[in-house]
Enzyme design. Structure first.
Site, mmCIF file in Angstrom:
data_model
loop_
_atom_site.group_PDB
_atom_site.id
_atom_site.type_symbol
_atom_site.label_atom_id
_atom_site.label_comp_id
_atom_site.label_asym_id
_atom_site.label_seq_id
_atom_site.Cartn_x
_atom_site.Cartn_y
_atom_site.Cartn_z
ATOM 1 N N PRO A 2 0.832 -1.206 0.000
ATOM 2 C CA PRO A 2 0.000 0.000 0.000
ATOM 3 C C PRO A 2 0.869 1.261 0.000
ATOM 4 C CG PRO A 2 -0.749 -1.565 1.655
ATOM 5 C CD PRO A 2 0.558 -2.079 1.151
ATOM 6 N N GLU A 3 0.477 2.219 -0.823
ATOM 7 C CA GLU A 3 1.200 3.482 -0.910
ATOM 8 C C GLU A 3 0.267 4.619 -0.482
ATOM 9 O OE1 GLU A 3 3.316 3.789 -4.697
ATOM 10 O OE2 GLU A 3 3.291 1.583 -4.883
#
Length: 269
Positions: A2-3
């Site tokens: 996840p960014e």
């Protein structure tokens, strides 16, 4: 992993689910996912209300009414699900926070963590992070100045969390594609026009990622139709061997600093 857009999406959706809600129970199935004694963790967190949720880079901060913070980093393979026991996915749960009949499940926390800190500890933990790329105060001039202090390949710099917080493998590829710049390009070879295009593309791609719910396709709750919507919007990430949507050339993959890097060899230069 996840960014920024994925964590911003989680933050926005969870705010409507658990802010001002009482944590009625805490279940720890993997002690390595937390940073204190499980009994102390439970004693500190249970019967507290979550008064706010914030994001810093790839982290989420669950702020409790007792001025403690649960600092989440999902790392590789981590995700969350919110719902009832009957709705939860058939996956191993490392940590569970309960809110009556609904629960927030933390899944895949093998490398990730949910740590308990006071305010000072939280600030120290996050002190090495660079600026937030979507902050209004982070201007094109500031970006250019910071980029001017860096050398080496562009991809490596974009992944450096002390340079800018929140960008990872997916969005670095998408940002470079929109800017028509190869991620393999040396920063010293970039002119002012390249830097301006990169800044504008960074803002556009990250905002678009948030708008479409990020690229990770596990829904946050039953009926969640937003999360993962950006996966179908990706132009180069994870599309090696497919035609470029802009010029038709085959998307290629290279490895830079041990990270898979996707780009169009024709319309990125």
């Amino acid at each position: 992993m996840p960014e920024l857009p994925e964590m911003e999406n989680y933050k926005n959706l969870l705010k409507g689910k658990i802010v001002n809600q009482l944590i009625t129970d805490v279940q720890i199935n993997r002690e390595k996912s937390i940073n204190t004694n499980p009994d102390l963790f439970k004693k500190t967190v249970q019967q507290q209300r979550i008064i706010d949720i914030k994001r810093r880079g790839k982290h989420l901060l669950f702020q409790l009414q007792n001025e403690q913070t649960l600092l989440l980093h999902l790392m590789l393979g981590g995700w969350m699900f919110f719902g009832t026991e009957s709705e939860k996915p058939k996956r191993t749960i490392q940590v569970r926070l309960s809110f009556g009949q609904n629960h927030l499940y933390f899944i895949g926390l093998r490398l990730g963590y949910l740590h308990l800190y006071n305010q000072t500890q939280t600030e120290e933990k996050l002190s090495d992070l660079g600026p937030e790329p979507l902050d209004s105060e982070f201007t094109k001039n500031e970006f250019s100045k910071r980029l001017g202090t860096k050398h080496g390949r562009l991809k490596t710099t974009l992944l450096d969390q002390s340079f800018i917080a929140g960008i990872g493998n997916c969005y670095s590829a998408e940002i470079c594609f929109e800017a028509r710049i190869k991620p393999t390009k040396d920063i010293d070879d970039m002119n002012d026009g390249d830097r301006n295009k990169l800044f504008d593309s960074m803002k556009n791609v990250l905002q678009d990622g948030i708008k479409h719910g990020g690229y990770m396709d596990n829904p946050l709750f039953k009926g969640d139709t937003l999360t993962g919507g950006f996966n179908n919007q990706c132009q180069v990430y994870d599309r090696e061997g497919q035609p470029c949507n802009r010029c038709g050339t085959t998307i290629v993959i290279e490895v830079i600093s041990s990270r898979k890097t996707f780009f169009c060899p024709s319309c990125q230069n």
